[in-house]
Design an enzyme around this catalytic site. Sequence first.
Site, PDB file in Angstrom:
ATOM      1  N   GLU A   1      -0.155   6.521 -20.486  1.00 23.39           N
ATOM      2  CA  GLU A   1       0.026   5.435 -19.520  1.00 23.39           C
ATOM      3  C   GLU A   1       1.486   4.962 -19.515  1.00 23.39           C
ATOM      4  O   GLU A   1       2.060   4.708 -18.450  1.00 23.39           O
ATOM      5  CB  GLU A   1      -0.952   4.297 -19.859  1.00 23.39           C
ATOM      6  CG  GLU A   1      -0.864   3.060 -19.006  1.00 23.39           C
ATOM      7  CD  GLU A   1      -1.035   3.293 -17.501  1.00 23.39           C
ATOM      8  OE1 GLU A   1      -1.423   4.384 -17.076  1.00 23.39           O
ATOM      9  OE2 GLU A   1      -0.729   2.347 -16.752  1.00 23.39           O
TER      10      GLU A   1
ATOM     11  N   ASN B   1      -5.943   5.344   9.859  1.00 18.17           N
ATOM     12  CA  ASN B   1      -5.739   5.636   8.444  1.00 18.17           C
ATOM     13  C   ASN B   1      -6.760   6.699   8.077  1.00 18.17           C
ATOM     14  O   ASN B   1      -7.944   6.524   8.335  1.00 18.17           O
ATOM     15  CB  ASN B   1      -5.967   4.346   7.626  1.00 18.17           C
ATOM     16  CG  ASN B   1      -5.928   4.596   6.125  1.00 18.17           C
ATOM     17  OD1 ASN B   1      -5.454   5.631   5.674  1.00 18.17           O
ATOM     18  ND2 ASN B   1      -6.424   3.636   5.361  1.00 18.17           N
ATOM     19  N   GLY B   2      -6.303   7.814   7.501  1.00 15.20           N
ATOM     20  CA  GLY B   2      -7.226   8.895   7.149  1.00 15.20           C
ATOM     21  C   GLY B   2      -6.680  10.220   7.657  1.00 15.20           C
ATOM     22  O   GLY B   2      -5.510  10.309   8.044  1.00 15.20           O
TER      23      GLY B   2
ATOM     24  N   LYS C   1       3.896   5.111 -16.197  1.00 15.67           N
ATOM     25  CA  LYS C   1       4.567   3.911 -15.659  1.00 15.67           C
ATOM     26  C   LYS C   1       6.049   4.189 -15.471  1.00 15.67           C
ATOM     27  O   LYS C   1       6.629   3.836 -14.454  1.00 15.67           O
ATOM     28  CB  LYS C   1       4.427   2.710 -16.605  1.00 15.67           C
ATOM     29  CG  LYS C   1       3.134   1.974 -16.644  1.00 15.67           C
ATOM     30  CD  LYS C   1       2.747   1.240 -15.402  1.00 15.67           C
ATOM     31  CE  LYS C   1       2.037   2.154 -14.441  1.00 15.67           C
ATOM     32  NZ  LYS C   1       0.616   2.264 -14.503  1.00 15.67           N
TER      33      LYS C   1
ATOM     34  N   LYS D   1      -0.506   2.564  -2.886  1.00 10.84           N
ATOM     35  CA  LYS D   1      -1.329   1.785  -3.815  1.00 10.84           C
ATOM     36  C   LYS D   1      -2.769   2.285  -3.828  1.00 10.84           C
ATOM     37  O   LYS D   1      -3.375   2.405  -4.875  1.00 10.84           O
ATOM     38  CB  LYS D   1      -1.283   0.306  -3.414  1.00 10.84           C
ATOM     39  CG  LYS D   1      -2.052  -0.613  -4.351  1.00 10.84           C
ATOM     40  CD  LYS D   1      -1.418  -0.658  -5.722  1.00 10.84           C
ATOM     41  CE  LYS D   1      -2.228  -1.483  -6.711  1.00 10.84           C
ATOM     42  NZ  LYS D   1      -1.809  -1.243  -8.092  1.00 10.84           N
TER      43      LYS D   1
ATOM     44  N   TRP E   1       1.768   6.148   6.080  1.00  5.63           N
ATOM     45  CA  TRP E   1       2.153   6.953   4.920  1.00  5.63           C
ATOM     46  C   TRP E   1       1.922   8.408   5.357  1.00  5.63           C
ATOM     47  O   TRP E   1       0.792   8.820   5.587  1.00  5.63           O
ATOM     48  CB  TRP E   1       1.275   6.591   3.725  1.00  5.63           C
ATOM     49  CG  TRP E   1       1.708   7.186   2.431  1.00  5.63           C
ATOM     50  CD1 TRP E   1       2.649   6.699   1.566  1.00  5.63           C
ATOM     51  CD2 TRP E   1       1.201   8.385   1.819  1.00  5.63           C
ATOM     52  NE1 TRP E   1       2.754   7.515   0.461  1.00  5.63           N
ATOM     53  CE2 TRP E   1       1.880   8.551   0.598  1.00  5.63           C
ATOM     54  CE3 TRP E   1       0.241   9.327   2.189  1.00  5.63           C
ATOM     55  CZ2 TRP E   1       1.638   9.622  -0.264  1.00  5.63           C
ATOM     56  CZ3 TRP E   1       0.003  10.398   1.332  1.00  5.63           C
ATOM     57  CH2 TRP E   1       0.698  10.537   0.122  1.00  5.63           C
TER      58      TRP E   1
ATOM     59  N   ARG F   1       0.823  -1.219   0.000  1.00  2.36           N
ATOM     60  CA  ARG F   1       0.000   0.000   0.000  1.00  2.36           C
ATOM     61  C   ARG F   1       0.851   1.262   0.000  1.00  2.36           C
ATOM     62  O   ARG F   1       0.359   2.341  -0.323  1.00  2.36           O
ATOM     63  CB  ARG F   1      -0.921   0.013   1.227  1.00  2.36           C
ATOM     64  CG  ARG F   1      -1.956  -1.090   1.213  1.00  2.36           C
ATOM     65  CD  ARG F   1      -2.686  -1.184   2.528  1.00  2.36           C
ATOM     66  NE  ARG F   1      -3.576  -0.071   2.764  1.00  2.36           N
ATOM     67  CZ  ARG F   1      -4.853  -0.036   2.409  1.00  2.36           C
ATOM     68  NH1 ARG F   1      -5.376  -1.072   1.794  1.00  2.36           N
ATOM     69  NH2 ARG F   1      -5.612   0.996   2.665  1.00  2.36           N
TER      70      ARG F   1
HETATM   71  O1  M6R Z   1      -7.210   2.534  -7.203  1.00  2.55           O
HETATM   72  P1  M6R Z   1      -7.391   3.559  -8.282  1.00  2.55           P
HETATM   73  O2  M6R Z   1      -7.488   2.944  -9.623  1.00  2.55           O
HETATM   74  O3  M6R Z   1      -8.536   4.474  -8.021  1.00  2.55           O
HETATM   75  O4  M6R Z   1      -6.072   4.413  -8.237  1.00  2.55           O
HETATM   76  C1  M6R Z   1      -5.902   5.532  -9.053  1.00  2.55           C
HETATM   77  C2  M6R Z   1      -4.460   5.943  -9.084  1.00  2.55           C
HETATM   78  O5  M6R Z   1      -4.017   6.286  -7.796  1.00  2.55           O
HETATM   79  C3  M6R Z   1      -3.568   4.842  -9.654  1.00  2.55           C
HETATM   80  O6  M6R Z   1      -3.974   4.439 -10.917  1.00  2.55           O
HETATM   81  C4  M6R Z   1      -2.103   5.323  -9.715  1.00  2.55           C
HETATM   82  O7  M6R Z   1      -1.971   6.312 -10.677  1.00  2.55           O
HETATM   83  C5  M6R Z   1      -1.192   4.141  -9.989  1.00  2.55           C
HETATM   84  N1  M6R Z   1      -0.027   4.235  -9.178  1.00  2.55           N
HETATM   85  C6  M6R Z   1      -0.793   4.039 -11.410  1.00  2.55           C
HETATM   86  O8  M6R Z   1       0.138   3.057 -11.658  1.00  2.55           O
END
Ligand code: M6R
Length: 612
Positions: A485, A99-100, A489, A607, A73, A27
Amino acid sequence: MCGIVGYIGPKQAFPILMKGLYRLEYRGYDSAGIAIVDSDLKLYKTKGKVSDLEKFVQGKDISGTIGIAHTRWATHGEPNDINAHPHYSQSKNLALIHNGIIENYALLKEEMIGRGHQFNSDTDTEVLIHLIEDIQINENVSLEEAVRMALNQVIGAYAILIISRDNPDLLIAARKGSPMVIGIGDDEFFIASDASPIVEFTKEVVYLEEEEIACIRRGEKLKLKTIHNKDKTPFIQSLELNLEALEKGGYEHFMLKEIYEQPQSIMDSMRGRLNAEKGIVKLGGISDYENKLTNAKRIIIIACGTSWHAGLVGEYLFEDLARIPVEVEYASEFRYRHPIINEDDIVIAISQSGETADTLAAIELAKSKGATILGICNVVGSSIARVTHAGSYTHAGPEIGVASTKAFTAQVTLLTLMALDIAHRKGTIEMSRYRQLLNELESIPDKVRETLKVDDQIKELARIYTYARNFLYLGRGYNFPVALEGALKLKEISYIHAEGYPAAEMKHGPIALIDREMPVVVIATNKGTYDKVVSNIQEVKARNGKIIAIVTKGDTAVKKLADYVVEIPETEELFVPLLATVPLQLLSYHIAVMRDCNVDMPRNLAKSVTVE
Ligand code: M6R
């Protein structure tokens, strides 16, 4: 973001909690801590990794059958030992993990300082546990009641676990805006931010709902109530997750495993939904809304990050096939810019985790204006899956690598099925074309398998380009989101600056960056605006840029111009994103590995982004 684990039962808590923290590492976090009660309340925490915490507690007293553990985090206060969770209350009788974000923490803190409280950390979390104890003592109420009263004073989001030195048989959990799952075993309970720490112990779970408090007493049944003091009956569900899906299965990294899982995950997202032979697309989860979708005047797609890129592919698909206007919105912008939302709008929220705070807030806004909200989520039982009117799961399986890979291709697959289904119902597509596309879609998992064979070639390419400090990714039409994308990445996991651009826009600015040092990745497959893309490649070559081109097998024109070509199988233009994304995922993966970056847990990233 922050990870939470808790245990109460007959076993020693420490090994269960540590295992849980390791499972939640994906996460994203920067410190870790643990608190366990037996005759005393013991609390250990440290900046760094879970393995650092494990070293830190060596030789210390970690016995006890009730405990809580956390990966933090950082939001309020830098990542250090003191700000790490758990936090003690003023008397050190209580410990809390969270968390929050408690938005009104500053005001609450000031009030409590006035009443003699002393705080050690810069966190909002410490304020909450002081507040709970303050109420418990001053109002002379039970811990459970003090938690309930405190949560009524709090503005913000929380998933919390609390234990007490005085009561080693009680663990309290509560949530609002941040996820929490309770696993029910034999006379024992496992609590966590998601099901991954729980699945090896039990498959029976209860997902806490918004503003619910769980009172978990040793030897008793789970009791739930809302923060407004209304009793609730726990709804027990069975987890579909299996343990193997949470392990690396022989791959060096989760990300590589997940890239390689794509033939299967794409197939899984089509399973039971696509029957090309009979010409049927059936999305059971949204069948009640089929007519609304077919007659929609407008679709708004809301998402963040990679899911937003999938949404952009969705825009091309819905407009191309179903002739419905689509707007694709960053959830974080949408929620704050006073958007025009009509009751007959269909809003599609896309999220791998189903917990992204901005996407959740954007959904609530659209819902309050009367729009119909459909979800595309990967994590079963997640918050977004539960707050939307209906939806379809991507069924890509757990995605542990922070960089999203298989979730993206599964999201695109689902959007493709939706667009084809609506087009068919609306009659915006010829029957013969519809059948042709269904047949081709069915062949995509095999074509992804074929595409993965470029892995060794990409590894070689990565070796050549590990020097680069900047990358440009170009694509047009369906390949424009692929370019975005690919760039995301690369920056996420290798920390190399990369920009994705519509190829023709390059000459309006980014062309100034091009020199012999600049690798330009161009998705130049043979359909749509292929000839125009070839011209864009020429523009780069004229300025000595280095071209890495993703082309269709058998291409000749781009081969003559590019420095390197990577071939992918021939397919329909609208399915190219499902193939062309794969070599770009591999490129970023290999470059990151060669640069010695932490591929699965890149710095600063989480994550699931459960704070805005
Ligand atoms: O869980 P989600 O799809 O809502 O997350 C959205 C973004 O935080 C997520 O796609 C992020 O950009 C990733 N690290 C991309 O690899």
